[in-house]
Design a protein around this motif. Structure first.
Motif, short mmCIF file in Angstrom:
data_model
loop_
_atom_site.label_atom_id
_atom_site.label_comp_id
_atom_site.label_asym_id
_atom_site.label_seq_id
_atom_site.Cartn_x
_atom_site.Cartn_y
_atom_site.Cartn_z
N ALA A 122 0.83 -1.21 0.00
CA ALA A 122 0.00 0.00 0.00
C ALA A 122 0.86 1.26 0.00
O ALA A 122 0.56 2.23 -0.70
CB ALA A 122 -0.93 -0.02 1.22
N VAL A 123 1.94 1.26 0.77
CA VAL A 123 2.82 2.43 0.83
C VAL A 123 3.48 2.66 -0.53
O VAL A 123 3.49 3.79 -1.05
CB VAL A 123 3.88 2.25 1.93
CG1 VAL A 123 4.94 3.36 1.84
CG2 VAL A 123 3.23 2.27 3.30
N PHE A 124 4.03 1.61 -1.13
CA PHE A 124 4.74 1.79 -2.40
C PHE A 124 3.80 2.16 -3.53
O PHE A 124 4.14 2.99 -4.38
CB PHE A 124 5.52 0.53 -2.74
CG PHE A 124 6.82 0.42 -2.01
CD1 PHE A 124 7.82 1.37 -2.19
CD2 PHE A 124 7.06 -0.61 -1.13
CE1 PHE A 124 9.02 1.29 -1.51
CE2 PHE A 124 8.25 -0.71 -0.43
CZ PHE A 124 9.23 0.24 -0.63
N GLN A 125 2.61 1.58 -3.57
CA GLN A 125 1.66 1.95 -4.62
C GLN A 125 1.20 3.38 -4.46
O GLN A 125 0.96 4.08 -5.46
CB GLN A 125 0.48 0.99 -4.60
CG GLN A 125 0.84 -0.41 -5.08
CD GLN A 125 -0.32 -1.37 -5.02
OE1 GLN A 125 -1.48 -0.97 -4.89
NE2 GLN A 125 -0.04 -2.66 -5.14
N SER A 126 1.09 3.85 -3.23
CA SER A 126 0.73 5.24 -3.01
C SER A 126 1.86 6.18 -3.41
O SER A 126 1.63 7.22 -4.04
CB SER A 126 0.35 5.45 -1.54
OG SER A 126 0.05 6.81 -1.29
N LEU A 127 3.10 5.84 -3.04
CA LEU A 127 4.23 6.68 -3.39
C LEU A 127 4.42 6.74 -4.91
O LEU A 127 4.72 7.80 -5.47
CB LEU A 127 5.51 6.15 -2.74
CG LEU A 127 5.63 6.32 -1.22
CD1 LEU A 127 6.89 5.64 -0.71
CD2 LEU A 127 5.64 7.79 -0.84
N ALA A 128 4.26 5.60 -5.58
CA ALA A 128 4.43 5.56 -7.03
C ALA A 128 3.21 6.06 -7.77
O ALA A 128 3.29 6.35 -8.97
CB ALA A 128 4.75 4.14 -7.48
N ARG A 129 2.06 6.16 -7.06
CA ARG A 129 0.78 6.53 -7.67
C ARG A 129 0.49 5.64 -8.87
O ARG A 129 0.05 6.08 -9.92
CB ARG A 129 0.80 8.01 -8.10
CG ARG A 129 1.00 8.97 -6.93
CD ARG A 129 1.32 10.35 -7.37
NE ARG A 129 1.91 11.13 -6.27
CZ ARG A 129 2.60 12.25 -6.44
NH1 ARG A 129 2.78 12.74 -7.65
NH2 ARG A 129 3.12 12.87 -5.41
N ASN A 130 0.77 4.36 -8.65
CA ASN A 130 0.60 3.38 -9.72
C ASN A 130 0.34 2.03 -9.07
O ASN A 130 1.05 1.64 -8.15
CB ASN A 130 1.87 3.32 -10.58
CG ASN A 130 1.68 2.53 -11.86
OD1 ASN A 130 1.21 1.40 -11.85
ND2 ASN A 130 2.02 3.15 -12.98
N PRO A 131 -0.68 1.28 -9.53
CA PRO A 131 -0.97 -0.03 -8.92
C PRO A 131 0.13 -1.06 -9.12
O PRO A 131 0.13 -2.09 -8.45
CB PRO A 131 -2.28 -0.47 -9.60
CG PRO A 131 -2.34 0.33 -10.86
CD PRO A 131 -1.67 1.62 -10.57
N LEU A 132 1.07 -0.81 -10.06
CA LEU A 132 2.17 -1.74 -10.27
C LEU A 132 3.35 -1.45 -9.35
O LEU A 132 4.34 -2.19 -9.38
CB LEU A 132 2.65 -1.66 -11.73
CG LEU A 132 1.66 -2.15 -12.78
CD1 LEU A 132 2.25 -1.97 -14.16
CD2 LEU A 132 1.29 -3.61 -12.55
N GLY A 133 3.26 -0.42 -8.53
CA GLY A 133 4.39 -0.06 -7.69
C GLY A 133 4.44 -0.84 -6.40
O GLY A 133 4.43 -0.26 -5.31
#
Length: 376
Positions: A122-133
């Motif tokens: 959840a943190v990485f997808q939010s930081l990347a603003r991308n569901p693949l992050g």
């Protein structure tokens, strides 16, 4: 001493909403149904969104239900009431041994690992603003696996050394990816592209280590690389639980900054958020969560990718959902392990194979969905 009170926020009736009075601020309370929790006689007020809260309790109930089923099924079947009695310390010696000694440590490791992966994703997808992050896509989980393999195959360390090496490998990979993707700040697409490249490079390193190892060492490393809860006990649970107990509150404390950063760096800076410091702190904490999970159970694929997206769809939240994502990750992992052990019996697969099979289908659906959305 005043008592705390839980009051429900009024919800606007259906139909066109009346405009607020002149000069009145348009607050989130007017837009999203929820409850307000008043503490210390009303001096402290916390707003609890209704749907994420209900979803969180539903996910927690699902986790507990799967946990009771997992603890009660196997070669020695224990009924759900007997499982509850054994957990409460009121069971027979036989049920206590089966439930608390044989099966409970594996289950708890699965819950802790799944929750760590879900929150990290959840943190990485939010930081990347991308569901693949997610950390398994952008190479951080592969970096943790590289650190563990170096310890297993080169230095010959024990379980504690392998766990420390996995954490250091994941953290080192994350810092390298962060540094390489930094250019007047870190953009999501650069982080993903650099992370995918780093993951491909580290995968080749892992393959080289496996080829150069002896047959017995390579077989043991291959089993670890699939990601499994087999043989996990209190020795693996204790350090993972301590790490997660420290890291999860840190993520929750940084959560408000993460939500404001989703609106864009410029908007977050205007609200007083130290964007780069907060981003770096979130990357470090999330990588430590992912590396802790990898050290405890091996690299388990796609839980960090799928759990935050499923939690967001259930809560219908516009922003990051940290606690529901953690609960969804725990549910996915223990449900996958239960299916791998019991549903496919007598064949018992490592849980990493089960999550990879399901997650691969989910990734195909996600890519197709994003492609169609981009064409509109």
């Amino acid at each position: 001493m005043s008592t705390d009170s839980l009051t429900k926020t009024p919800v606007e009736p259906p139909g066109p909403a009346a405009p607020p009075p002149s000069g009145a601020p348009l607050t989130a309370r007017r837009l999203v149904p929820g409850w307000r929790l008043r503490l210390a006689g009303g001096r402290i007020a916390l707003r609890l969104p209704k749907r994420p809260l209900v979803t969180g309790f539903a996910l927690l109930a699902a986790v507990l239900t799967v946990a009771v089923l997992a603890l009660g099924t196997g070669d020695f079947t224990v009924s759900p009431p007997d499982v509850v009695r054994a957990l409460a310390g009121a069971g027979t010696s036989a049920t206590d041994y089966v439930v608390n000694t044989l099966r409970l440590p594996r289950l708890l490791v699965g819950i802790v690992v799944g929750a760590a992966l879900g929150m990290s994703g959840a943190v990485f997808q939010s930081l990347a603003r991308n569901p693949l992050g997610s950390p398994d896509i952008i190479g951080f989980e592969t970096g943790a696996a590289t650190g563990a393999l170096l310890q297993l195959l080169i230095f010959g360390g024990g379980p504690f050394a392998v766990a420390v090496s996995a954490v250091l490998g994941g953290l080192g990979t994350a810092l390298a990816v962060y540094a390489l993707s930094y250019k007047r700040g870190v953009q999501g697409y650069r982080l993903i592209l650099v992370g995918i490249a780093a993951g491909a490079l580290l995968s080749s390193v892992n393959s080289y280590l496996m080829i150069k190892a002896s047959l017995d060492e390579a077989q043991a490393a291959a089993v670890w690389l699939t990601g499994s809860l087999n043989g996990r006990g209190w020795d693996q649970l204790a350090p993972a639980l301590i790490a997660v107990a420290v890291l999860v509150p840190a993520v929750l404390l940084l959560g408000p900054h993460l939500r404001m950063m989703e609106a864009g760096d410029a908007s977050a800076k205007a609200l007083g958020v130290p964007v780069e410091r907060s981003r770096l702190a979130l990357v470090i904490v999330a990588v430590l969560l992912c590396a802790t999970a990898t050290a405890a159970a091996g690299p388990i694929a796609f839980v960090a990718l799928a759990a935050p997206q499923l939690a967001r769809r259930l809560t219908r939240a516009a922003g990051v959902t940290l606690v529901p994502a953690a609960l969804m990750g725990a549910l996915l992992l223990i449900a996958g392990d239960f299916a791998a052990q019991r549903v496919l019996a007598p064949i018992q697969l490592p849980v990493g194979i089960m999550t990879a099979a399901i997650g691969g289908l989910y990734l195909m659906w996600l890519l197709t969905h994003e492609w169609r959305a981009g064409r509109r």
